[in-house]
Design a protein around this motif. Structure first.
Motif, short mmCIF file in Angstrom:
data_model
loop_
_atom_site.label_atom_id
_atom_site.label_comp_id
_atom_site.label_asym_id
_atom_site.label_seq_id
_atom_site.Cartn_x
_atom_site.Cartn_y
_atom_site.Cartn_z
N TRP A 13 0.57 -1.20 0.52
CA TRP A 13 0.09 0.26 -0.04
C TRP A 13 0.74 1.57 0.45
O TRP A 13 1.40 1.33 0.86
CB TRP A 13 -0.92 0.39 1.14
N TRP A 14 1.09 1.76 -0.89
CA TRP A 14 1.66 3.36 -0.70
C TRP A 14 0.98 4.40 -1.78
O TRP A 14 0.59 4.40 -2.56
CB TRP A 14 2.73 3.55 -1.76
N PRO A 15 0.22 5.86 -0.95
CA PRO A 15 -0.73 6.16 -2.28
C PRO A 15 0.16 6.95 -3.14
O PRO A 15 1.71 7.46 -2.84
CB PRO A 15 -1.22 7.81 -1.26
N ALA A 16 -0.11 7.42 -4.20
CA ALA A 16 0.44 7.75 -5.19
C ALA A 16 0.93 9.50 -5.72
O ALA A 16 -0.47 9.90 -4.29
CB ALA A 16 0.25 7.79 -6.57
N PRO A 17 0.99 9.87 -5.61
CA PRO A 17 1.41 11.78 -5.53
C PRO A 17 0.36 12.38 -5.82
O PRO A 17 -0.69 13.25 -5.55
CB PRO A 17 3.10 11.99 -6.33
N GLN A 18 -0.32 11.74 -7.22
CA GLN A 18 -2.00 11.90 -7.38
C GLN A 18 -3.06 12.07 -6.38
O GLN A 18 -3.52 13.41 -6.38
CB GLN A 18 -2.20 11.87 -8.86
N GLU A 19 -2.80 11.41 -6.21
CA GLU A 19 -3.54 10.70 -4.95
C GLU A 19 -3.77 11.51 -3.96
O GLU A 19 -4.63 12.04 -2.95
CB GLU A 19 -3.83 9.24 -3.88
N LEU A 20 -2.51 11.95 -3.23
CA LEU A 20 -2.14 13.17 -2.32
C LEU A 20 -2.52 14.31 -2.44
O LEU A 20 -3.22 14.63 -2.07
CB LEU A 20 -1.10 12.74 -2.23
N LEU A 21 -2.67 15.03 -4.08
CA LEU A 21 -2.69 16.33 -4.20
C LEU A 21 -4.15 16.61 -4.60
O LEU A 21 -4.94 17.08 -3.98
CB LEU A 21 -2.41 16.46 -5.74
N ARG A 22 -4.68 15.43 -4.85
CA ARG A 22 -6.72 15.21 -5.05
C ARG A 22 -7.07 15.29 -3.74
O ARG A 22 -7.79 16.36 -3.21
CB ARG A 22 -6.86 13.37 -5.27
N ARG A 23 -6.86 15.21 -2.08
CA ARG A 23 -6.77 14.90 -1.71
C ARG A 23 -6.93 16.75 -0.71
O ARG A 23 -6.94 17.17 0.40
CB ARG A 23 -6.19 14.47 -0.06
N ALA A 24 -5.73 18.01 -1.42
CA ALA A 24 -5.54 18.78 -0.91
C ALA A 24 -6.13 19.84 -1.56
O ALA A 24 -6.32 21.16 -0.51
CB ALA A 24 -3.90 19.20 -1.78
N ARG A 52 1.61 15.20 3.43
CA ARG A 52 0.77 14.04 3.57
C ARG A 52 -0.02 13.24 3.34
O ARG A 52 0.03 12.20 3.70
CB ARG A 52 -0.26 15.04 2.38
N LEU A 53 1.67 12.11 2.87
CA LEU A 53 1.85 11.46 3.04
C LEU A 53 2.36 10.88 4.26
O LEU A 53 1.87 9.05 5.09
CB LEU A 53 3.43 10.94 1.85
#
Length: 285
Positions: A13-24, A52-53
């Protein structure tokens, strides 16, 4: 994908950068980054993605989250040496070198999330402030380094702003945090106002909880106003960005007040226009 050092159910399991930014979207930290140039925005993005990570590992990772946080610290060490192959940490490593980010500030964010795994609530307001010194204040210090404006006096003012923003976020998310087993409203304050644990997960906030949140919101407002003096010590894009953080905090506090301090019925949020107006007021003072 990070190198697998710790066998656990979270290793795939590891969030992608795009997913982290989506939550921003809508967060003070990245809203303010829209006010700066491309180079600075890139470095702010690197700091945000790391923060965020770390939070995602502390809040959402499956399996043993302390192991996930250990992996983050291992990868942080690789970022510092320039040997990371993970996109988030490659970007962070470049920012660490170009902006001379202190590793200690980044490590404190990891330690804050370790504390989240061990400590679900706080007895006193001072204990909560000590937690914010791990979970929030390093972000402001890192931002000042990105702008080349980090001095002891500015960092002290930044700490007031960052602690205030962290507290405001906690007061927005009382119900969500309680449902996840975390209570940031200090125990001594809950007893003073007669607020029980079950009061935090209702569909609407009762009078005792609203009075308690009014107190806590005023405390955050005082910290935010004290730290706002930081804006006047800065110039250019740094001044715009920090004013954006402070303005966003004031706008959110105003939204909580408009809701009558009932943060359970719906999470009070400020609109983009309200944040912009509040930022303008900060710049004008």
């Amino acid at each position: 994908m990070l190198v697998r050092e710790h066998p656990s159910s979270c290793e795939d399991w590891w969030p992608a950068p795009q997913e982290l930014l989506r939550r921003a979207r809508g967060e003070n930290f990245v809203v303010a980054s829209l006010l700066v140039g491309k180079r600075t925005a890139r470095h702010l993005r690197a700091v945000y993605l790391f923060a965020r990570l770390v939070d995602e590992c502390g809040d959402s990772a499956p399996g043993e989250r302390l192991l996930a946080l250990d992996r983050v610290e291992s990868e942080l060490n690789r970022a510092a040496s320039g040997s990371s192959r993970d996109p988030v940490f490659r970007e962070l490593g470049e920012t660490m070198r170009e902006c001379e980010l202190p590793r200690s500030a980044l490590a404190r964010l990891i330690e804050a999330n370790r504390e989240d795994q061990r400590r679900p609530e706080y007895e006193t307001y001072d204990e909560l402030l000590a937690y914010c010194d791990l979970s929030a204040n390093p972000v402001g210090e890192l931002v000042l380094h990105v702008f080349g404006a980090a001095t002891p006096a500015r960092i002290a003012l930044s700490n007031s702003v960052c602690t205030a923003l962290q507290l405001i976020e906690h007061w927005q998310d009382v119900r969500e945090d309680a449902l996840h087993g975390r209570i940031y409203l200090p125990g001594e304050d809950r007893r003073r106002f007669g607020v029980e644990r079950l009061d935090l997960v209702q569909d609407r906030a009762g009078e005792p909880l609203r009075r308690l949140l009014e107190l806590e919101a005023h405390r955050a407002a005082e910290l935010l106003s004290d730290g706002a003096r930081l804006v006047a010590t800065l110039s250019g894009r740094a001044r715009l960005a920090v004013a954006g953080y402070v303005g966003g905090g004031h706008a959110t506090l105003a939204a909580i007040e408009r809701a009558g301090y009932d943060v359970l019925a719906a999470v009070p949020r400020a609109s983009k226009l309200q944040r912009t107006i509040a930022t303008g007021r900060v710049l004008a003072t």
